[in-house]
Structure formats: C-alpha cells, structure tokens
Scaffold this motif. Structure first.
Motif, PDB file in Angstrom:
ATOM      1  N   GLY A 235      34.365   3.103  17.149  1.00 16.11           N
ATOM      2  CA  GLY A 235      35.277   3.647  16.158  1.00 16.11           C
ATOM      3  C   GLY A 235      34.588   4.109  14.897  1.00 16.11           C
ATOM      4  O   GLY A 235      33.416   3.803  14.638  1.00 16.11           O
ATOM      5  N   VAL A 236      35.333   4.871  14.102  1.00 15.87           N
ATOM      6  CA  VAL A 236      34.893   5.347  12.791  1.00 15.87           C
ATOM      7  C   VAL A 236      36.054   5.172  11.826  1.00 15.87           C
ATOM      8  O   VAL A 236      37.200   5.504  12.151  1.00 15.87           O
ATOM      9  N   CYS A 237      35.753   4.649  10.641  1.00 15.69           N
ATOM     10  CA  CYS A 237      36.772   4.499   9.604  1.00 15.69           C
ATOM     11  C   CYS A 237      36.516   5.511   8.494  1.00 15.69           C
ATOM     12  O   CYS A 237      35.367   5.816   8.166  1.00 15.69           O
ATOM     13  N   ALA A 238      37.608   6.004   7.918  1.00 13.99           N
ATOM     14  CA  ALA A 238      37.509   6.969   6.834  1.00 13.99           C
ATOM     15  C   ALA A 238      38.654   6.744   5.871  1.00 13.99           C
ATOM     16  O   ALA A 238      39.684   6.154   6.235  1.00 13.99           O
ATOM     17  N   VAL A 239      38.478   7.207   4.645  1.00 13.28           N
ATOM     18  CA  VAL A 239      39.510   7.031   3.628  1.00 13.28           C
ATOM     19  C   VAL A 239      39.552   8.275   2.757  1.00 13.28           C
ATOM     20  O   VAL A 239      38.518   8.877   2.459  1.00 13.28           O
TER      21      VAL A 239
END
Length: 549
Positions: A235-239
């Motif tokens: 997974g990859v998290c972004a904001v």
C-alpha cells in the motif's frame, strides 16, 4: 551477428533479477522540507516520522481507502509514461502528485534523447548505436548499469515513436553544443514557446492520454508512507496538502520517483558540501525536497549513490535585476577565465560543455570563476552579429543591441556582469586579486600572440585582452537537480538493505538515476529526460507483466 539484442537483454534481465520494472518521477512530502535521514535500524515495514505526521493525525472518517493495481508517486515524465503504458495494458492506476500540476521539471525542459530516429536520418545524421553505447560506458568509467543503459539506448527510438503516437511532434534532433551529438529531440511546442518549456507540450499529451485511459490523478496530494508486507508492496498512503483528506491505496505495485531533492538546502549541503544560493545555484523546482527518497528509506530501501546533475551559469549572491539573452551568450564564450586569485584554471573552449565547466568551478576558491573579455572581442561579436558558440536554449539572433541592453541591465542593478575602464577596476568590482589578474592577462596575451595554449584551447579562440572597457561575468556551479538516492537493480526493482528485491516496488527517473558515474553525460544531450521517459515506459511494461493483467 544476427542475434536479437532486445531478446538477449530481456532474457538477461529476467535471469539476473526476475521479472521486474522501474519507477518514475513524482512528488511526496509534508508542507515543509523533510530533512531527517533514517538510522541504520530504519528497516521496518512502516515507520511513523514527521513525513507522515499529517496523515496519522487524521481521523478514520477523513481517510478514503482505495484498491488499485498500481500506484505511481509523482506525475513527472517517468510517472506519466508508466501510467500510460500500464493503463494501455489494462491495469488500474492511481497517480499521486505533490504539486498542483503534472509534468515535473520536464515541463521546463525541451526534449529527450533518442538514437537511430527518422528525424536524425532526415537531417543526414547516422548515429551508430554501438558507438554511442561504448562511448557512454567509457565516459562513466563503467560506473553505470550497462544492461539497463543498453536497453535504454536500444529502445529509445521505439519510445519516441510511442510518444509521437499520442500527437507529440519533435522538430529537431539537436546538439546541445558543438562537440556533442544530435541525440536531443526537441519537442515542437504547441504554444509557441522557444527554448526552456517546449517539453510541456509532451507532458500535457501524456497526461491527456493517461486520463483518456482512466488513470486517476490526485494532485496536491503528496504520498507520505510506503507499506510492505513479507517483502512485497501492499500500500501507499497520501494526504492532501491542506491536511484534511487522506488516502490509503491498497496495491500490488508502486513506483517512487519524486524528482530528487534539489530544492532541499540542508540535504544539498549534507550530501555535496554545497550551499544553495551562496556558492551553488542549482535549479530549485518546487516539490523536489527528497520526500519520496525519505519515504523509501523509511521503508527499508537501500540508499544509492547521489550526485548533482552539475552545470554552471552566471550568478552573484544578492544580485538583482536581469540580463538579456544576447548579453548572456556574449559572456559565455571561450575567452579568458580566471579564479579569485586572478589565475587561469581551465581550457575555456570547454565552456560550451556546462558539466565540465561546473566541475572545474568546484575546484576553485569559493566555487567561482570569472569570464573576461575586452571591447574588441565584444565588438567583433556585435559587428558579425554572431558568437563563437550559439545556444539552443538561450536563443537569439541579434547581438546588435548589446550596448543598449547592457546599459538597461546595469540600471536594473544586476552585478554578476560588469564592465570597467581598467583591469584593476574590473578586478575590484569582482573581488579578483588585481595583481594576479594583471599578470595572467599579460601571460595570456603572449599565448594569443604565439597561437598556442598549453591548456588546450584552439588558436581560433585565443583572443587577447587589450582594449578598454573590459567585461567580466561571474560563474558558479549550478545543476538541473539531484540524481540517485534509491537503489535499484537492472530491472529497476527497488532493493532492501540486503540487496533483495522488494516485490512490486520500482523507481525510475532521477530518484534512481545513478548511471552517469560522477558527471552528467552532456555529449549525448537529452539524457536525463530520455532516461525518465524510457524507464517510465519500462516500468509500465514490467508491472503489467508482474501482475499479468
């Protein structure tokens, strides 16, 4: 020998590291520069740092979870090419981009390297692929990935034609300077731009094609965390940059290519002992703070060698105002160059190769040097309405207004280019040792009379410094940005601290570009953008194979 090189290379790559791919240009950071570097223990699957603090601060209902095949961190030329190729092969693709627009620094550039194209042949240029490859490997002293570079050069023509199929036109296969080769395929601008910025037409077409294929773009949404599980990407998290919306992308493949860290003063100083805007004036593209590299390190990725993509330009700390292109070109000709001691240190004929010039300046006191010419030399350029070395970037065909433009420049307060009635006055204006300069000018004028330069400059460029007023331009190293940071194999698969592949994780573009050794290969211009678009395309192909869609 009739063996297919492409089939040989593909089988070699598969044997060396399994079916893999590479990542591409991108962006990911918090709203401030991230300057910390990981400790050797930072090898876990995810590590909470300041980089992802805005994400971890969000409530659960402010985070949207999405499942896609492939997440691309950064919408530069490599990221866009990977997105298009993967989407063409049926993958679902999400692109997260720190800034509010696609294209990365490529939208300020002009073109890509390609070898063996129809445009080159139409211009009467026949470049031998083997010769270009051998020259590259020798130039880099074999500090390159030979297998990857061979594939890049060999498929560069196909990649260019693939980009052309999206409506992009290339107007010229150009040399960057006289001694370079015509590998630089200049994008034909659809907005009339000449020089820097022509390649924006290409990145705009790549974005349009990606959107047509269903690629989802998340602009102003920096990635902040890479997730792995059992040695595989998960997974990859972004904001969002306003810190209000988070995204958790579940995926089986990801690419990191965030454009390097050329805008991060602290990292530039730590890695290269250079001080941005003081003794080094690298191009500072917004968003290029090294966030993606840090995110990779936080996830246990091995650090690769890093260099500046060294060039040079005319600068002076604190100078205001501006010059015109005719003044810039006149002051970047192969005349007398000295350092702060007033001593000559360089074969000025090589000033046309900005990498060589930048490297040489780094050996001088204060990282600086000064190009000196006199009224007779300047007037010869004005009267001929031409200079020794022209520029495809700083286009001008009119030098007749030099004096008027110089006066306007002086009135604007610009002090990196000056003139004076005496050499002593010129030295004082530029903080050059006057006695050293006087002695060097006398020695140099004798060389000009003899017609021989022991430093190697051709007799045609040996022009004496005798006639007042005298002119000087201050030079400093600059760069197009940084190269390297993320360790990859020949397939552009990212490696962990034990040199093992992290399955599904790739990097391309400048974040993993360590193929030049210690100096950018300007003899084959268009190389960095060419590397980015080709490796991006390779990634899209490899991820498609990996996920078998």
């Amino acid at each position: 020998m009739n063996l297919s090189r492409r089939e040989f290379l593909k089988s070699s790559l598969a044997a060396a590291a399994g079916m893999g791919a590479l990542g591409l240009l991108g962006a990911c950071s918090t709203n401030e520069n991230t300057t910390s570097t990981p400790s050797p223990e930072a090898t876990g699957d995810t590590i909470a740092t300041a980089l992802d603090a805005p994400y971890t601060a969000l409530s659960a209902d402010a985070i949207t979870e999405k499942t896609v095949d492939f997440v691309i961190v950064g919408a530069g030329p490599a990221g866009l090419c990977a997105a298009v190729k993967a989407a063409e092969n049926g993958l679902s693709v999400a692109v997260v981009e720190k800034t509010g627009a696609t294209g990365g620094c490529a939208k300020f550039g002009m073109g890509i390297l390609a070898i063996g194209t129809e445009l080159q042949r139409a211009q009467g240029e026949e470049l031998d692929l083997d010769a270009m490859y051998n020259m590259f490997t020798e130039y880099t002293h074999y500090r390159t990935d030979c297998v990857l570079m061979r594939r890049y050069f060999e498929e560069s023509k196909e990649t260019l034609e693939w980009i052309e199929s999206m409506g992009v036109e290339f107007e010229e296969a150009a040399r960057y300077f006289e001694k370079s080769y015509p590998t630089w395929h200049i994008v034909k601008s659809e907005t009339g731009v000449i020089g820097g910025g022509q390649a924006k037409t290409m990145t705009d077409h790549l974005e349009a094609r990606a959107r047509e294929l269903g690629v989802e773009f998340y602009l102003e949404t920096p990635a902040c965390r890479l997730e792995t599980e059992n040695g595989k990407v998960s997974g990859v998290c972004a904001v969002s940059t306003d810190g209000k919306q988070g995204y958790h992308f579940l995926c089986n493949a990801a690419l990191i290519a965030t454009g390097g860290f050329g805008n991060n003063e602290e990292w530039v100083k730590e890695q290269f002992a250079l001080n941005l805007d003081q003794d080094f004036f690298g191009m500072r593209f917004p968003g290029h703070e090294g966030d993606g590299i840090q995110m990779a390190w936080n996830a246990g990725v091995k650090q690769s060698e890093m260099i500046e993509e060294m060039i040079f330009d005319i600068f002076q700390p604190g100078s205001t105002g501006a010059y015109t292109n005719d003044i810039k070109l006149v002051m970047q000709q192969p005349n007398l160059m000295v350092n702060q001691q007033g001593k000559r240190f360089f074969n000025e004929e090589q000033v046309q190769n900005t990498t060589y010039t930048g490297n040489s300046l780094r050996n001088q006191t204060g990282n600086t040097g000064f190009m000196i010419l006199d009224e007779a030399i300047k007037q010869s350029y004005v009267e001929a309405n031409r200079v020794d070395f022209t520029s495809r970037v700083w286009n001008t065909d009119d030098f007749t207004q030099f004096d008027a433009n110089f006066k306007t420049m002086e009135e604007s307060g610009y002090t990196a280019i000056v003139k004076a009635d005496t050499l002593e006055e010129l030295a004082n204006k530029m903080d050059i040792d006057p006695q050293g300069l006087a002695a060097t000018v006398a020695e140099y004028n004798q060389l000009c009379a003899d017609g021989y330069d022991p430093l190697g400059k051709g007799a045609a460029y040996l022009k004496p410094i005798t006639t007042a007023p005298f002119y000087a331009a201050q030079y400093y190293p600059s760069s197009y940005g940084t190269l390297g940071g993320i360790k990859v194999n020949s397939n552009l698969e990212v490696l962990d601290q034990n040199d093992q592949v992290i399955t599904g994780l790739y990097s391309a573009g400048t974040d993993s570009c360590t193929v030049y050794g210690d100096s950018y290969m300007f003899l084959l211009p268009g190389n960095t953008m060419g590397y980015s678009v080709n490796t991006g395309k390779f990634v899209g192909e490899a991820v498609s194979e990996l996920l078998k869609k």
